[in-house]
Design an enzyme around this catalytic site. Sequence first.
Site, PDB file in Angstrom:
ATOM      1  N   TYR A  92      -2.641  -1.282  10.492  1.00 56.60           N
ATOM      2  CA  TYR A  92      -2.276  -1.474   9.108  1.00 56.60           C
ATOM      3  C   TYR A  92      -0.708  -0.842   8.262  1.00 56.60           C
ATOM      4  O   TYR A  92      -0.087  -1.518   7.625  1.00 56.60           O
ATOM      5  CB  TYR A  92      -3.389  -0.687   8.297  1.00 56.60           C
ATOM      6  CG  TYR A  92      -3.644  -0.937   6.373  1.00 56.60           C
ATOM      7  CD1 TYR A  92      -4.268  -2.120   6.648  1.00 56.60           C
ATOM      8  CD2 TYR A  92      -2.782   0.466   6.028  1.00 56.60           C
ATOM      9  CE1 TYR A  92      -5.024  -2.035   4.787  1.00 56.60           C
ATOM     10  CE2 TYR A  92      -3.375   0.189   4.780  1.00 56.60           C
ATOM     11  CZ  TYR A  92      -3.978  -1.228   4.248  1.00 56.60           C
ATOM     12  OH  TYR A  92      -4.330  -1.320   3.400  1.00 56.60           O
ATOM     13  N   SER A 147       1.116  -1.531  -0.037  1.00 54.41           N
ATOM     14  CA  SER A 147      -0.180   0.095   0.023  1.00 54.41           C
ATOM     15  C   SER A 147       0.917   0.470   0.011  1.00 54.41           C
ATOM     16  O   SER A 147       2.553   1.136   0.270  1.00 54.41           O
ATOM     17  CB  SER A 147      -1.247  -0.010   1.114  1.00 54.41           C
ATOM     18  OG  SER A 147      -1.555   1.112   1.546  1.00 54.41           O
TER      19      SER A 147
HETATM   20  P1  NAD Z   1     -11.660  -5.769   0.787  1.00 52.45           P
HETATM   21  O1  NAD Z   1     -12.299  -5.468   1.305  1.00 52.45           O
HETATM   22  O2  NAD Z   1     -12.569  -5.400  -0.859  1.00 52.45           O
HETATM   23  O3  NAD Z   1     -11.566  -7.229  -0.190  1.00 52.45           O
HETATM   24  C1  NAD Z   1     -10.442  -8.550   1.021  1.00 52.45           C
HETATM   25  C2  NAD Z   1     -10.468  -9.431   0.664  1.00 52.45           C
HETATM   26  O4  NAD Z   1      -9.117 -10.767   1.496  1.00 52.45           O
HETATM   27  C3  NAD Z   1     -11.851 -10.254   0.764  1.00 52.45           C
HETATM   28  O5  NAD Z   1     -11.774 -11.038  -0.401  1.00 52.45           O
HETATM   29  C4  NAD Z   1     -11.799 -10.914   1.894  1.00 52.45           C
HETATM   30  O6  NAD Z   1     -12.645 -12.052   2.154  1.00 52.45           O
HETATM   31  C5  NAD Z   1     -10.167 -11.520   2.229  1.00 52.45           C
HETATM   32  N1  NAD Z   1      -9.523 -12.126   3.341  1.00 52.45           N
HETATM   33  C6  NAD Z   1     -10.409 -11.043   4.371  1.00 52.45           C
HETATM   34  N2  NAD Z   1      -9.657 -11.719   5.734  1.00 52.45           N
HETATM   35  C7  NAD Z   1      -9.194 -12.772   5.549  1.00 52.45           C
HETATM   36  C8  NAD Z   1      -8.580 -13.520   5.945  1.00 52.45           C
HETATM   37  N3  NAD Z   1      -8.456 -13.153   7.259  1.00 52.45           N
HETATM   38  N4  NAD Z   1      -8.221 -14.871   5.344  1.00 52.45           N
HETATM   39  C9  NAD Z   1      -8.590 -14.755   4.386  1.00 52.45           C
HETATM   40  N5  NAD Z   1      -9.022 -14.066   3.451  1.00 52.45           N
HETATM   41  C10 NAD Z   1      -9.422 -12.626   4.226  1.00 52.45           C
HETATM   42  O7  NAD Z   1     -10.189  -4.984  -0.043  1.00 52.45           O
HETATM   43  P2  NAD Z   1      -9.530  -4.794  -0.966  1.00 52.45           P
HETATM   44  O8  NAD Z   1      -9.803  -2.999  -1.375  1.00 52.45           O
HETATM   45  O9  NAD Z   1      -8.698  -5.317  -2.480  1.00 52.45           O
HETATM   46  O10 NAD Z   1      -7.775  -5.116  -0.036  1.00 52.45           O
HETATM   47  C11 NAD Z   1      -7.608  -5.986  -0.816  1.00 52.45           C
HETATM   48  C12 NAD Z   1      -5.720  -5.744  -0.731  1.00 52.45           C
HETATM   49  O11 NAD Z   1      -4.918  -4.133  -1.091  1.00 52.45           O
HETATM   50  C13 NAD Z   1      -5.168  -5.838   0.879  1.00 52.45           C
HETATM   51  O12 NAD Z   1      -4.153  -5.946   1.132  1.00 52.45           O
HETATM   52  C14 NAD Z   1      -5.573  -4.469   0.956  1.00 52.45           C
HETATM   53  O13 NAD Z   1      -4.758  -3.351   2.152  1.00 52.45           O
HETATM   54  C15 NAD Z   1      -4.909  -3.676   0.196  1.00 52.45           C
HETATM   55  N6  NAD Z   1      -4.660  -2.064  -0.437  1.00 52.45           N
HETATM   56  C16 NAD Z   1      -6.007  -1.565  -0.710  1.00 52.45           C
HETATM   57  C17 NAD Z   1      -6.218  -0.694  -1.237  1.00 52.45           C
HETATM   58  C18 NAD Z   1      -7.428   0.125  -1.610  1.00 52.45           C
HETATM   59  O14 NAD Z   1      -7.392   1.423  -1.457  1.00 52.45           O
HETATM   60  N7  NAD Z   1      -8.959  -0.880  -1.317  1.00 52.45           N
HETATM   61  C19 NAD Z   1      -5.583   0.664  -1.209  1.00 52.45           C
HETATM   62  C20 NAD Z   1      -3.948   0.170  -0.533  1.00 52.45           C
HETATM   63  C21 NAD Z   1      -3.290  -1.450  -0.796  1.00 52.45           C
END
Ligand code: NAD
Length: 260
Positions: free
Chosen positions: A155, A142
Amino acid sequence: MLKGRTAIVTGSTSGIGLGIARALAAQGADIMLNGFGDSGEIEQIRTGLERDFGIRARHDGADLSRADQCTALVGNTLAALGRVDILVNNAGIQHVSPIEDFAPERWDAVIAVNLSSAFHTVRAALPDMKSRNWGRIINIASAHGLVASANKVAYVAAKHGIMGLTKVVGLECAETGITCNAICPGWVLTPLVQRQIDARAAAQGVSVADAGRDLLSEKQPSKRFTTPEQLGETAVFLCSEAAANMTGTSLSVDGGWTAQ
Ligand code: NAD
């Protein structure tokens, strides 16, 4: 480009992980999906990938907050799809609170899912990648792997930690055909961020649309969300021959967030 390869994408039932799974499948890779959700919807995602891209897709509901289930996810992929060539550590959760009020259980959960799970999956997948001297490990970090924001102590610590893990794995595999890199997205409009926008709208008494604009303009100079599709194509690039000598480093896709 990835025909005959197999990819595990953790947390791929939603958001960024789903975007990456689709992009890798579009290149011909077989996919092991992972993540929580409604079983009917997950089955639709799985069969949709098989239908749209003519690949094999499976789902494993491993809870990645547990070490044994991280290891089992890799073992189940080897049993179901025969190999692990690409490992995308994407599953992540968020918790927002000042540190004095930050529940220790939330700290443990965020560190377990966002950081420790990658240690366990990499450890389990490397022997199979080494047996063919080819592999791609992609950690979804991130902008918060590079800079901090208040109220996100677990985080930010986990994301900085995964940057360190990425460098070490890159070094340990440097003389092999296996690379390990991180992608550092800025804001992406997924359920994880929508919850933060909704909380912001409620706290400030403004509309959800205004809260979204506010969130973007605070950190992301482009004032546009990065999309899961763009991150999918970034992952495809990291799997390509062009990226074969790129390792232990990161790519920011953050609309200028960390240029400031
Ligand atoms: P999201 O909430 O849409 O998806 C998260 C996914 O992780 C889902 O499929 C959920 O079921 C799964 N998950 C959660 N806990 C779990 C567990 N204990 N075991 C197995 N699966 C689990 O989130 P997202 O925004 O798509 O985030 C995905 C990644 O991208 C994360 O690592 C997040 O930190 C990172 N990220 C997101 C953003 C953003 O702006 N959305 C920015 C930077 C980084």
